[in-house]
Design a protein around this motif. Structure first.
Motif, PDB file in Angstrom:
ATOM      1  N   VAL A  63       0.919  -1.312  -0.031  1.00 27.43           N
ATOM      2  CA  VAL A  63       0.134   0.519   0.059  1.00 27.43           C
ATOM      3  C   VAL A  63       1.140   0.894   0.190  1.00 27.43           C
ATOM      4  CG1 VAL A  63      -1.620   1.271   1.493  1.00 27.43           C
ATOM      5  CG2 VAL A  63      -1.461  -1.209   0.767  1.00 27.43           C
ATOM      6  N   ARG A  64       0.555   1.855  -0.737  1.00 30.94           N
ATOM      7  CA  ARG A  64       1.451   3.120  -1.084  1.00 30.94           C
ATOM      8  C   ARG A  64       0.815   4.601   0.157  1.00 30.94           C
ATOM      9  NH1 ARG A  64       1.710   7.119  -6.276  1.00 30.94           N
ATOM     10  NH2 ARG A  64       3.450   8.327  -5.185  1.00 30.94           N
ATOM     11  N   PHE A  65       0.068   4.580  -0.248  1.00 32.94           N
ATOM     12  CA  PHE A  65      -0.578   5.776   1.371  1.00 32.94           C
ATOM     13  C   PHE A  65      -1.273   5.043   2.005  1.00 32.94           C
ATOM     14  CE2 PHE A  65      -1.057   7.948  -2.878  1.00 32.94           C
ATOM     15  CZ  PHE A  65      -0.579   8.488  -2.901  1.00 32.94           C
ATOM     16  N   ILE A  66      -1.154   5.588   3.756  1.00 32.52           N
ATOM     17  CA  ILE A  66      -1.620   4.944   5.151  1.00 32.52           C
ATOM     18  C   ILE A  66      -2.015   5.607   5.712  1.00 32.52           C
ATOM     19  CG2 ILE A  66       0.144   3.917   6.851  1.00 32.52           C
ATOM     20  CD1 ILE A  66       2.785   3.950   5.446  1.00 32.52           C
ATOM     21  N   GLY A  67      -3.407   4.876   6.411  1.00 33.05           N
ATOM     22  CA  GLY A  67      -4.549   5.481   6.843  1.00 33.05           C
ATOM     23  C   GLY A  67      -4.610   4.415   8.572  1.00 33.05           C
ATOM     24  N   ARG A  68      -5.578   5.299   8.892  1.00 31.79           N
ATOM     25  CA  ARG A  68      -5.384   4.556  10.598  1.00 31.79           C
ATOM     26  C   ARG A  68      -6.011   3.188  10.090  1.00 31.79           C
ATOM     27  NH1 ARG A  68      -9.717   3.559  14.383  1.00 31.79           N
ATOM     28  NH2 ARG A  68      -9.822   3.478  16.068  1.00 31.79           N
ATOM     29  N   LEU A  69      -5.648   2.173  11.205  1.00 27.78           N
ATOM     30  CA  LEU A  69      -5.886   0.313  11.478  1.00 27.78           C
ATOM     31  C   LEU A  69      -4.934   0.460  10.398  1.00 27.78           C
ATOM     32  CD1 LEU A  69      -9.452  -0.009  12.928  1.00 27.78           C
ATOM     33  CD2 LEU A  69      -6.881   0.832  13.950  1.00 27.78           C
ATOM     34  N   GLN A  70      -4.318   0.689   9.542  1.00 33.15           N
ATOM     35  CA  GLN A  70      -3.347  -0.090   8.385  1.00 33.15           C
ATOM     36  C   GLN A  70      -1.521  -0.759   9.482  1.00 33.15           C
ATOM     37  OE1 GLN A  70      -3.559   2.316   4.996  1.00 33.15           O
ATOM     38  NE2 GLN A  70      -3.778   0.731   4.190  1.00 33.15           N
ATOM     39  N   ILE A  71      -1.247  -1.452   8.793  1.00 39.26           N
ATOM     40  CA  ILE A  71       0.038  -2.295   9.422  1.00 39.26           C
ATOM     41  C   ILE A  71       1.568  -1.598   8.543  1.00 39.26           C
ATOM     42  CG2 ILE A  71       1.325  -3.813  10.138  1.00 39.26           C
ATOM     43  CD1 ILE A  71      -1.944  -5.426  10.420  1.00 39.26           C
ATOM     44  N   VAL A  72       2.316  -1.334   9.416  1.00 39.91           N
ATOM     45  CA  VAL A  72       3.709  -0.696   9.059  1.00 39.91           C
ATOM     46  C   VAL A  72       4.902  -0.900   9.840  1.00 39.91           C
ATOM     47  CG1 VAL A  72       2.461   1.562   8.070  1.00 39.91           C
ATOM     48  CG2 VAL A  72       3.572   1.302  10.809  1.00 39.91           C
ATOM     49  N   ALA A  73       5.581  -1.587   8.965  1.00 40.72           N
ATOM     50  CA  ALA A  73       6.620  -1.889   9.874  1.00 40.72           C
ATOM     51  C   ALA A  73       7.929  -0.362   9.803  1.00 40.72           C
ATOM     52  CB  ALA A  73       7.572  -2.983   8.682  1.00 40.72           C
ATOM     53  N   LEU A  74       8.502  -1.047  10.752  1.00 37.83           N
ATOM     54  CA  LEU A  74       9.770   0.227  11.751  1.00 37.83           C
ATOM     55  C   LEU A  74      11.149  -0.617  11.360  1.00 37.83           C
ATOM     56  CD1 LEU A  74       7.212   1.333  14.867  1.00 37.83           C
ATOM     57  CD2 LEU A  74       7.323   1.973  12.230  1.00 37.83           C
ATOM     58  N   ASP A  75      12.110   0.117  11.762  1.00 35.26           N
ATOM     59  CA  ASP A  75      13.604   0.507  11.694  1.00 35.26           C
ATOM     60  C   ASP A  75      13.998  -0.272  12.767  1.00 35.26           C
ATOM     61  OD1 ASP A  75      13.540   2.801  12.087  1.00 35.26           O
ATOM     62  OD2 ASP A  75      15.300   3.093  10.763  1.00 35.26           O
ATOM     63  N   LEU A  76      12.613  -0.820  13.831  1.00 34.59           N
ATOM     64  CA  LEU A  76      13.194  -0.377  15.048  1.00 34.59           C
ATOM     65  C   LEU A  76      13.113  -1.800  15.863  1.00 34.59           C
ATOM     66  CD1 LEU A  76      11.742   3.271  16.267  1.00 34.59           C
ATOM     67  CD2 LEU A  76      14.089   2.460  16.521  1.00 34.59           C
ATOM     68  N   GLY A  77      13.359  -2.513  16.899  1.00 31.95           N
ATOM     69  CA  GLY A  77      13.296  -3.497  17.130  1.00 31.95           C
ATOM     70  C   GLY A  77      13.401  -3.552  18.654  1.00 31.95           C
ATOM     71  N   THR A  78      13.949  -4.727  19.428  1.00 33.85           N
ATOM     72  CA  THR A  78      13.750  -5.387  20.165  1.00 33.85           C
ATOM     73  C   THR A  78      15.191  -4.687  21.312  1.00 33.85           C
ATOM     74  OG1 THR A  78      14.754  -7.739  20.150  1.00 33.85           O
ATOM     75  CG2 THR A  78      12.116  -6.913  20.818  1.00 33.85           C
ATOM     76  N   GLN A  79      15.678  -4.714  20.051  1.00 36.51           N
ATOM     77  CA  GLN A  79      17.739  -4.465  20.782  1.00 36.51           C
ATOM     78  C   GLN A  79      17.584  -2.808  21.132  1.00 36.51           C
ATOM     79  OE1 GLN A  79      20.084  -4.444  17.103  1.00 36.51           O
ATOM     80  NE2 GLN A  79      19.059  -3.219  15.928  1.00 36.51           N
ATOM     81  N   ASP A  80      16.429  -2.079  20.032  1.00 37.24           N
ATOM     82  CA  ASP A  80      16.140  -0.483  20.351  1.00 37.24           C
ATOM     83  C   ASP A  80      14.694  -0.414  21.910  1.00 37.24           C
ATOM     84  OD1 ASP A  80      17.358   0.762  18.044  1.00 37.24           O
ATOM     85  OD2 ASP A  80      15.448  -0.418  17.268  1.00 37.24           O
TER      86      ASP A  80
END
Length: 348
Positions: free
Chosen positions: A263-280
């Protein structure tokens, strides 16, 4: 001549004004909404986030209102039909729970019960549906070293439920197996590989093996199973409903690196991937603020390019962290979000 009021009237007036001003300061400090209801009845479909947002500008700060009662041994859960009352606890605003004829203070913890009985922190059905279809292989576990399909019965190139497959690689004999197809790799802005996406296309069970070739039976298939598809023990896809929205303990800063599904445009209740994890330091329930980079404008006097300040655009809540990346659910979006938007710890 008007009669002079006794001194204690003046003192009382000063004290009353001070109390009122102090109460307003406390309310402002706690981040209460000006339109927060004095009384609210919980309805089916409510979530902890929804209810917190009715009372607070920052829903993840709900423990400041929903205080633990040391006299209650077990935390009290919130059910449809319960009535929430905005009141005062030891001079500070708090929300109490009215159930039947008794009133008890809410605890900021929730124990696990059947979902139909108690409200959940977030829309769990959205998250569970996603976890059924997606998982991540960490960078230290190369895809080329995972067990993979090398053929089907009767030289089939495509198999489905009920068919048997031949798989090369190490497989546990008693584990439930997932059948996966590689998706897109997750890459950070600096080119670092964060993990590889796997799309679940079915489930299988171990039957037998000879050498490094195993025979498995396909139990279910959402797509046709093909050669080179990967088999792994299924992840634990049960997501605890006991976590609550909260800010990370440490300051973190990162980016939205992808949107599973393209999906190109993101709105409420959509899922995104972040470049942060448990090591952060990220854990399930951690809330992050999304900022969008300010526009470039030309100074009308000097003609130099200026970058305007970043703009707050939304909030995301982490529900599945890995070592180097996380999946998060968009809880609020005042603007359309996009890959590349920055995420950071919210203002406390």
């Amino acid at each position: 001549m008007a009669a002079r009021k006794p001194l204690y009237y003046s003192v009382f007036g000063v004290l009353l004004t001070w109390v009122l001003l102090s109460s307003q300061a406390v309310l402002a400090l706690e981040g209460l909404r000006h339109d927060a209801p004095q009384r609210y009845e919980v309805v089916p479909g409510d979530t902890l986030w929804d209810i917190s947002a009715r009372y607070l500008h920052s829903p993840w700060q709900w423990p400041s209102l929903w205080r633990s009662n040391p006299q209650v041994r077990n935390p009290h859960l919130i059910y449809p039909g319960d009535v929430l009352l905005l009141g005062s606890c030891e001079g500070q605003p708090c929300v109490t729970l009215e159930r039947g004829q008794s009133i008890v203070k809410l605890s900021p913890q929730m124990r696990t019960v059947p979902e139909r009985e108690a409200i959940t922190p977030i829309p769990m059905e959205v998250v569970r549906a996603f976890l059924r279809e997606h998982r991540v292989v960490e960078p230290g576990e190369p895809l080329q070293e995972l067990a993979y399909v090398v053929g089907g019965d009767n030289q089939r190139l495509i198999s489905g439920a009920g068919d048997r497959l031949y798989v090369r690689g190490e497989l546990p004999e008693r584990a439930s197996l997932g059948i996966y197809r590689p998706g897109e790799p997750y890459i950070a802005a600096d080119g670092t590989r964060l993990g590889d996406e796997l799309i679940n296309i079915g489930e299988a069970r171990y039957v037998s093996s000879e050498g490094d070739i195993a025979r498995v039976e396909v139990l279910s298939a959402y797509q046709e199973v093909r050669n080179n598809d990967i088999l792994l023990p299924l992840e634990d896809r049960e997501l605890s409903a006991s976590f609550e929205p909260r800010a990370p303990l440490n300051d973190v800063s990162g980016q939205i690196v992808a949107v599973p599904g393209g999906v190109r445009f993101i709105g409420r209740l959509q899922i995104v991937a972040l470049d942060l994890g448990t090591q952060d330091g990220l854990q399930p329930g951690h809330v992050l603020r999304v900022d969008q980079q300010g526009e470039l404008v030309t100074d009308p006097r000097t003609q130099e390019l200026l970058r305007l300040p970043d703009t707050e655009a939304g909030l995301v809540m982490v529900f599945r962290p890995y070592d180097h990346m996380s999946f998060a659910l968009v809880m609020q979006a005042s603007r359309v979000l996009a890959v590349g938007d920055r995420v950071r710890s919210p203002t406390r």
